[in-house]
Design a protein around this motif. Sequence first.
Motif, PDB file in Angstrom:
ATOM      1  N   LEU A 133       0.809  -1.220   0.000  1.00 40.32           N
ATOM      2  CA  LEU A 133       0.000   0.000   0.000  1.00 40.32           C
ATOM      3  C   LEU A 133       0.844   1.272   0.000  1.00 40.32           C
ATOM      4  CD1 LEU A 133      -2.836  -0.928   2.528  1.00 40.32           C
ATOM      5  CD2 LEU A 133      -2.984  -0.849   0.041  1.00 40.32           C
ATOM      6  N   ARG A 134       2.124   1.156   0.258  1.00 40.72           N
ATOM      7  CA  ARG A 134       2.940   2.363   0.382  1.00 40.72           C
ATOM      8  C   ARG A 134       3.027   3.163  -0.909  1.00 40.72           C
ATOM      9  NH1 ARG A 134       7.769  -0.518   3.898  1.00 40.72           N
ATOM     10  NH2 ARG A 134       6.522  -0.802   5.806  1.00 40.72           N
ATOM     11  N   PRO A 135       3.221   2.534  -2.086  1.00 41.08           N
ATOM     12  CA  PRO A 135       3.234   3.345  -3.319  1.00 41.08           C
ATOM     13  C   PRO A 135       1.917   4.080  -3.549  1.00 41.08           C
ATOM     14  CG  PRO A 135       4.177   1.176  -3.729  1.00 41.08           C
ATOM     15  CD  PRO A 135       3.561   1.124  -2.366  1.00 41.08           C
ATOM     16  N   LEU A 136       0.794   3.451  -3.227  1.00 40.19           N
ATOM     17  CA  LEU A 136      -0.489   4.124  -3.398  1.00 40.19           C
ATOM     18  C   LEU A 136      -0.619   5.296  -2.428  1.00 40.19           C
ATOM     19  CD1 LEU A 136      -3.237   4.141  -4.806  1.00 40.19           C
ATOM     20  CD2 LEU A 136      -4.067   2.544  -3.082  1.00 40.19           C
ATOM     21  N   ALA A 137      -0.069   5.155  -1.207  1.00 40.79           N
ATOM     22  CA  ALA A 137      -0.141   6.247  -0.230  1.00 40.79           C
ATOM     23  C   ALA A 137       0.710   7.435  -0.649  1.00 40.79           C
ATOM     24  CB  ALA A 137       0.291   5.748   1.141  1.00 40.79           C
ATOM     25  N   ARG A 138       1.699   7.222  -1.561  1.00 40.92           N
ATOM     26  CA  ARG A 138       2.537   8.328  -2.010  1.00 40.92           C
ATOM     27  C   ARG A 138       1.934   9.088  -3.184  1.00 40.92           C
ATOM     28  NH1 ARG A 138       6.793   4.604  -0.506  1.00 40.92           N
ATOM     29  NH2 ARG A 138       6.831   3.693  -2.581  1.00 40.92           N
ATOM     30  N   VAL A 139       0.825   8.603  -3.745  1.00 39.11           N
ATOM     31  CA  VAL A 139       0.131   9.363  -4.777  1.00 39.11           C
ATOM     32  C   VAL A 139      -0.291  10.699  -4.178  1.00 39.11           C
ATOM     33  CG1 VAL A 139      -1.914   9.421  -6.254  1.00 39.11           C
ATOM     34  CG2 VAL A 139      -0.645   7.284  -5.965  1.00 39.11           C
ATOM     35  N   PRO A 140      -0.014  11.842  -4.816  1.00 35.72           N
ATOM     36  CA  PRO A 140      -0.242  13.152  -4.180  1.00 35.72           C
ATOM     37  C   PRO A 140      -1.649  13.331  -3.621  1.00 35.72           C
ATOM     38  CG  PRO A 140       1.007  13.418  -6.212  1.00 35.72           C
ATOM     39  CD  PRO A 140       0.614  11.978  -6.141  1.00 35.72           C
ATOM     40  N   GLU A 141      -2.667  12.950  -4.397  1.00 32.41           N
ATOM     41  CA  GLU A 141      -4.037  13.140  -3.914  1.00 32.41           C
ATOM     42  C   GLU A 141      -4.318  12.261  -2.693  1.00 32.41           C
ATOM     43  OE1 GLU A 141      -3.916  14.132  -8.260  1.00 32.41           O
ATOM     44  OE2 GLU A 141      -3.180  12.512  -6.982  1.00 32.41           O
ATOM     45  N   VAL A 142      -3.805  11.023  -2.724  1.00 26.07           N
ATOM     46  CA  VAL A 142      -4.008  10.118  -1.590  1.00 26.07           C
ATOM     47  C   VAL A 142      -3.222  10.600  -0.379  1.00 26.07           C
ATOM     48  CG1 VAL A 142      -3.795   7.738  -0.786  1.00 26.07           C
ATOM     49  CG2 VAL A 142      -4.434   8.194  -3.159  1.00 26.07           C
ATOM     50  N   ARG A 143      -1.999  11.064  -0.606  1.00 25.33           N
ATOM     51  CA  ARG A 143      -1.158  11.543   0.493  1.00 25.33           C
ATOM     52  C   ARG A 143      -1.816  12.715   1.215  1.00 25.33           C
ATOM     53  NH1 ARG A 143       2.715  15.658   0.182  1.00 25.33           N
ATOM     54  NH2 ARG A 143       4.279  15.621   1.839  1.00 25.33           N
ATOM     55  N   THR A 144      -2.382  13.666   0.458  1.00 28.80           N
ATOM     56  CA  THR A 144      -3.032  14.820   1.080  1.00 28.80           C
ATOM     57  C   THR A 144      -4.280  14.402   1.846  1.00 28.80           C
ATOM     58  OG1 THR A 144      -2.209  16.267  -0.667  1.00 28.80           O
ATOM     59  CG2 THR A 144      -4.092  17.041   0.611  1.00 28.80           C
ATOM     60  N   ALA A 145      -5.127  13.562   1.221  1.00 26.63           N
ATOM     61  CA  ALA A 145      -6.362  13.140   1.883  1.00 26.63           C
ATOM     62  C   ALA A 145      -6.057  12.319   3.125  1.00 26.63           C
ATOM     63  CB  ALA A 145      -7.223  12.346   0.903  1.00 26.63           C
ATOM     64  N   ARG A 146      -5.015  11.495   3.069  1.00 25.78           N
ATOM     65  CA  ARG A 146      -4.667  10.685   4.247  1.00 25.78           C
ATOM     66  C   ARG A 146      -4.196  11.578   5.383  1.00 25.78           C
ATOM     67  NH1 ARG A 146      -0.195   6.980   6.014  1.00 25.78           N
ATOM     68  NH2 ARG A 146      -1.275   5.299   7.132  1.00 25.78           N
ATOM     69  N   ALA A 147      -3.456  12.608   5.054  1.00 26.90           N
ATOM     70  CA  ALA A 147      -3.023  13.539   6.093  1.00 26.90           C
ATOM     71  C   ALA A 147      -4.216  14.235   6.735  1.00 26.90           C
ATOM     72  CB  ALA A 147      -2.060  14.572   5.498  1.00 26.90           C
ATOM     73  N   VAL A 148      -5.199  14.631   5.924  1.00 29.33           N
ATOM     74  CA  VAL A 148      -6.393  15.280   6.470  1.00 29.33           C
ATOM     75  C   VAL A 148      -7.133  14.342   7.402  1.00 29.33           C
ATOM     76  CG1 VAL A 148      -8.645  16.228   5.860  1.00 29.33           C
ATOM     77  CG2 VAL A 148      -6.633  16.884   4.540  1.00 29.33           C
ATOM     78  N   ASP A 149      -7.301  13.081   7.007  1.00 28.45           N
ATOM     79  CA  ASP A 149      -8.008  12.110   7.851  1.00 28.45           C
ATOM     80  C   ASP A 149      -7.298  11.901   9.181  1.00 28.45           C
ATOM     81  OD1 ASP A 149      -9.623  11.793   5.591  1.00 28.45           O
ATOM     82  OD2 ASP A 149      -9.904   9.655   5.973  1.00 28.45           O
ATOM     83  N   LEU A 150      -6.001  11.651   9.131  1.00 26.37           N
ATOM     84  CA  LEU A 150      -5.264  11.320  10.347  1.00 26.37           C
ATOM     85  C   LEU A 150      -5.144  12.534  11.261  1.00 26.37           C
ATOM     86  CD1 LEU A 150      -2.463   8.992   8.928  1.00 26.37           C
ATOM     87  CD2 LEU A 150      -4.747   8.416   9.758  1.00 26.37           C
ATOM     88  N   VAL A 151      -4.951  13.721  10.689  1.00 22.69           N
ATOM     89  CA  VAL A 151      -4.858  14.921  11.508  1.00 22.69           C
ATOM     90  C   VAL A 151      -6.192  15.208  12.178  1.00 22.69           C
ATOM     91  CG1 VAL A 151      -4.589  17.422  11.396  1.00 22.69           C
ATOM     92  CG2 VAL A 151      -2.918  15.944  10.292  1.00 22.69           C
ATOM     93  N   ALA A 152      -7.298  14.959  11.468  1.00 21.46           N
ATOM     94  CA  ALA A 152      -8.613  15.192  12.069  1.00 21.46           C
ATOM     95  C   ALA A 152      -8.793  14.330  13.320  1.00 21.46           C
ATOM     96  CB  ALA A 152      -9.707  14.888  11.042  1.00 21.46           C
ATOM     97  N   VAL A 153      -8.362  13.072  13.264  1.00 19.25           N
ATOM     98  CA  VAL A 153      -8.464  12.196  14.431  1.00 19.25           C
ATOM     99  C   VAL A 153      -7.587  12.716  15.570  1.00 19.25           C
ATOM    100  CG1 VAL A 153      -8.036   9.863  15.283  1.00 19.25           C
ATOM    101  CG2 VAL A 153      -9.032  10.203  13.020  1.00 19.25           C
TER     102      VAL A 153
END
Length: 1004
Positions: free
Chosen positions: A884-904
């Motif tokens: 899953l790491r290459p998919l997490a480095r996709v710019p759109e996924v990386r930004t959205a993942r940061a938003v999700d985790l920061v919200a928590v």
Amino acid sequence: MNGRLAGGVVPPAGRGLWLAGPAGDPVALGEHPAGGHAARGGVAGDRTPPGAPVALGAAGATPDEIRAAVTALANLVSAGGRLAAGADADLGHGFRSALLAGGRGDRRDAMLAALTTDLSALGSREAIVTALFGPRATRRVGAAATAAVADGRWSALRFAAAASDVLGPEQVEQLLALTAPDGRDRSGSARATGGGVTDGRAADDRAADGRASDGRASDGGHVFGPGRAWDNRGPFGAGRVSDGIDPFGPGLASDVSAHLRRLTATVPGPRRLTLLIDLWQAVCAHRVRAGVVEWLRRSQNGDLGKLRQRYHEHDDASAMQWVHLSGKPRPGQLARYTFPPYGWVEKARRLFEDSLAATMLGRVAEAAASEGLAAALAADGEALRVVSAMLSDNEISMSRRPSGLGSRPAGWVREIVRKLDGELTRKKANFIAERIDHARDWGTILIEELREFFEDEARSIDRNATDELRQWGAKPMTAWRAAAGHLSPDRVAGWGQPDPFAEWGGTAQNRVPLADRLAAEPGRAPGEIERIDDFLWMAELADQVARLHGHTRARVDYDEPIPEVHPDAGDEPRPLFPSYASITAAVTSAAQLAEIGGVVPDRPRTWAELVDGLYRSAGVAEALSGELPVPEVLAAIDGTIVPGTGLRVEVATSPRQLASWSAYMGNCLSGRHYAEETGQGRSIVIALRDRDRRIVLNVDLRRRYGGWRVYEIKARFNADPDPAREAAVRAWVATLVAPPPVHVPAESPDLPPPGDRPMRTVRRPTPAERISGEAGPVLRRKLGGVRAPELVRLAHAMTDPPRARGTEAVIALRRASADELDEACRRVLSGSRGALGGPRGEPDGLTLRELWHGTAARPLAAALRRMPPRLAPLAQDRPLQGALRPLARVPEVRTARAVDLVAVRVRASLGRLIAAGDPALARHLAEDPEVPELCAMALAATALGVGDEVRPEPRLVNRAPWVAARDDARELAGRPVPRGRLTVPPEWMPHGWQALWNRAVRAT
């Protein structure tokens, strides 16, 4: 125009073709290719629709003869539908009816449609039978078909005609002898049976699309209707089945025949007849059951408000009898009064008895609708008597005060029991019917009351009352189960409801769940082991209410102190699972499973075995997974209205969506062809729904230069759409713009020819490459516009704010420590900022409401909700697997993942501020609260042990937001939320809890 007829027939020279014009005048088709000239009256243009009905006759016929033939043709079409013209009917003066080429259906469908018209115009009986059954048309088959026509058994006739391609003559005879449940199967107009389009759909056809039927109204406002309550029959007595039961259903026999050939190709000949008879019986049983359920659902009266008020008045009167205060007590005296332990037990016992009574009222209503009232009372009379015996005469008398009307369902059961002895007269039956017609309302009220008592009111009981309730809950259910049995037997063995009093204290030892006790004593009957505090009876009540709503069962979740039940949640749909709404629907959906990779099992004994084998095939599961690529321009039109039609657009984004459409529309959207076309983006399929959310049209869109074109547009069962609607849809599609095509550079001329190149080993993609290739484009499209302005402003409130702008600043919050994040939250809530200030001169600070809503948005979690479960770890705050790491480095996924985790993490920071008693947070909550955030933060404060205990008036509290806020509260507190009490910091409520709650309700 080409005058070719259906079946590829070209009329001989000297013959002409005429259609009926808009005013009924003859319209000639034009110059015939074989030399015949038809210049009489008007001349049809090139827009004559394919499959149009025509009159075929001599080119030299007189105008009066032509007019008479066209009039006869119009009468034939009016009586039997468009397809009836293909039966080669005699129109007089040497004219015959015919269909132009290009339409749906074959000669068999045309003859079936024409059979309800003038039979003398269709030729000899031998010709008719041959058209219907082909080489299987023996004399015995002809005699059986004649008997079916004479009896009006059209469904059996159509079924036999469709199955004649896979059965022998003797087997066809047996199908022709089939009857519907009342001995007939009249399906009404031949237009509906032959053309595949009908306005009068069955109740379960509507239910398949998520709506209730409007075609099964009750005869008289309750289950039995006037004059039917006492006749010991259900709703499908004489005079009703012929109006509703059509086992074959809408659709063409030729289509069903093609599907049967595919499905039975590997099935031995003798077993085919067994399968088809089993299918007929299953469809008839389903249709009868669907009619009973729909009639029962509509029969339940909607007096919920009046019954609830009556029940509450009785509850208030029952509670006041335990208050031993002189005179008329004042509110202050009542507030200080301690309710005695036996009063709590009395209330619990009353709820238990009324729940059993409401369950039995619903059970009798359900059984009476299908088997008759007398049979229902005979089957459940003993259980009704057990419920009646639970109440004393004094309780019955009190339940009738002050109006004289019964205010408890248990009292209603006592009234029914008094009518059980002696003959069931019309008067008795109507008396009982008026009471069982309110079973659903009583069940709904009892579920509400159980929730209020055990989850709200009982929070304030003392230790002595808890012990009393434990003793009451430990009583066995033996007597009740001996009389009534288990009403939801599939729940018994696995029932795992925990001890409802485990968190209430007391001296008794917590009990283990029923499932564990049953496993420990396999030799004992479940009714001897079950106790009242297992609350299995509450799940049975919810299941009964669900059935009265038209569902199979309720959704029940184990919870504390009592189960969480949802009787109106509906049944979980199974995409593409074959329906038994009709034979056409069952065969079509089974053939679709075979089309997408389903495998017919070896020697199936029943139709259910055949369907189960198809559905469990690996190819079906694979075909229903994944997402469909949809261009942004078409994704943007989802939910819009097509101008001039009133139809709302829904764009298919997954194979499961196509499967559900296909199951309802009876088309091939779930087939292999569309799976390949839509999966590769060459085809975009949309559904057009009316105001009732019913699918009216499916449209297949394909790219064209600079835009889109309608490749195909069809109504239900592949019928042609309304011409005006079709024109409006095509005009709307012409306005859509297609994205520019991707330019692929040509192969370099310097490369050697393909035959001279060295062979290369093809490398398989790694799991990471495969996941990124499949999910990457979909997530890029879904996450392309992620914005988080509140989190960006929070990032710039840090002591050391980031230099990045936009959502890139959120990355800094993800790297921040807990102390840094807490300080940033204090700053924004206090209105001060860090050294660099906010981006683009935004105002200082954030309100608590803005911060709450900003952390509620989880774009990545929302995007993954309908994607394969293996992608779920992307939204979790933990190290990712390598794939899953290459998919997490996709710019759109990386930004959205940061938003999700920061919200928590921000939610956890707010929880720490609650525990620390932050004054800025308290000020925001006191001045500008909203119900969702107030509920969550109050529950979090309770979990953290902060604040003073408050006791809201249970009847003034809406329970729904508190249930919805439990997950948010757990995020804030980082621990489970206890039940039974509520604590709130006094700084949040300077004017008291009720004032704070009222302010939040008004703001929300």
